[in-house]
Design an enzyme around this catalytic site. Structure first.
Site, PDB file in Angstrom:
ATOM      1  N   CYS A   1       0.826  -1.215   0.000  1.00  0.00           N
ATOM      2  CA  CYS A   1       0.000   0.000   0.000  1.00  0.00           C
ATOM      3  C   CYS A   1       0.863   1.268   0.000  1.00  0.00           C
ATOM      4  O   CYS A   1       1.579   1.528   0.966  1.00  0.00           O
ATOM      5  CB  CYS A   1      -0.917  -0.056   1.230  1.00  0.00           C
ATOM      6  SG  CYS A   1      -1.749   1.482   1.638  1.00  0.00           S
TER       7      CYS A   1
ATOM      8  N   CYS B   1       0.111   3.682   2.820  1.00  0.00           N
ATOM      9  CA  CYS B   1       0.629   3.135   4.087  1.00  0.00           C
ATOM     10  C   CYS B   1       2.109   3.473   4.239  1.00  0.00           C
ATOM     11  O   CYS B   1       2.568   3.825   5.326  1.00  0.00           O
ATOM     12  CB  CYS B   1       0.446   1.619   4.149  1.00  0.00           C
ATOM     13  SG  CYS B   1      -1.269   1.082   4.079  1.00  0.00           S
TER      14      CYS B   1
END
Length: 119
Positions: free
Chosen positions: A45, A48
């Site tokens: 991600c 993230c």
């Protein structure tokens, strides 16, 4: 790499994020801490990865303990907190979930949120 949690997190919180693996581990972590910021993330991600340096600074600069939960290795745990997208941040105070935020947030927003729940 797993960081060991001090036996009494109410007295001191780790200055690095702590990797959590499983519901029982998170439950114990939350029960033993004052303010816990759980970062539900995935290695693939991009947002993230953008949030990673922020949560590291929050772990070292605030009274909150930061827990990292990889949703790919803990899908049941993520599901139990209603995580539908990553990153999702769940804030616990005094053993109870008090906030859930989806998406990248600024360090200032997260710091303010943590401070609003710190005794």
């Amino acid at each position: 790499m797993t960081t060991e949690m001090p036996s009494d997190t109410s007295a001191t919180s780790p200055d690095k994020p702590v990797r959590i693996n499983g519901t029982a581990e998170l439950d114990e972590f939350v029960a033993n801490g004052d303010v816990i910021l759980a970062d539900f993330y995935a290695d693939w991600c991009g947002p993230c990865r953008m949030l990673e340096p922020i949560v590291k600074r929050l772990a070292s600069d605030t009274d909150a303990t930061v827990a990292k939960v990889d949703v790919d290795t803990n899908p049941q745990l993520a599901n139990s907190f209603g995580v539908r997208g990553v990153p999702t941040l769940v804030l616990f105070a005094d053993g109870e979930q008090v906030e859930k935020i989806v998406g990248v947030q600024s360090e200032e927003q997260l710091r303010s949120l943590i401070e609003s729940h710190t005794n």
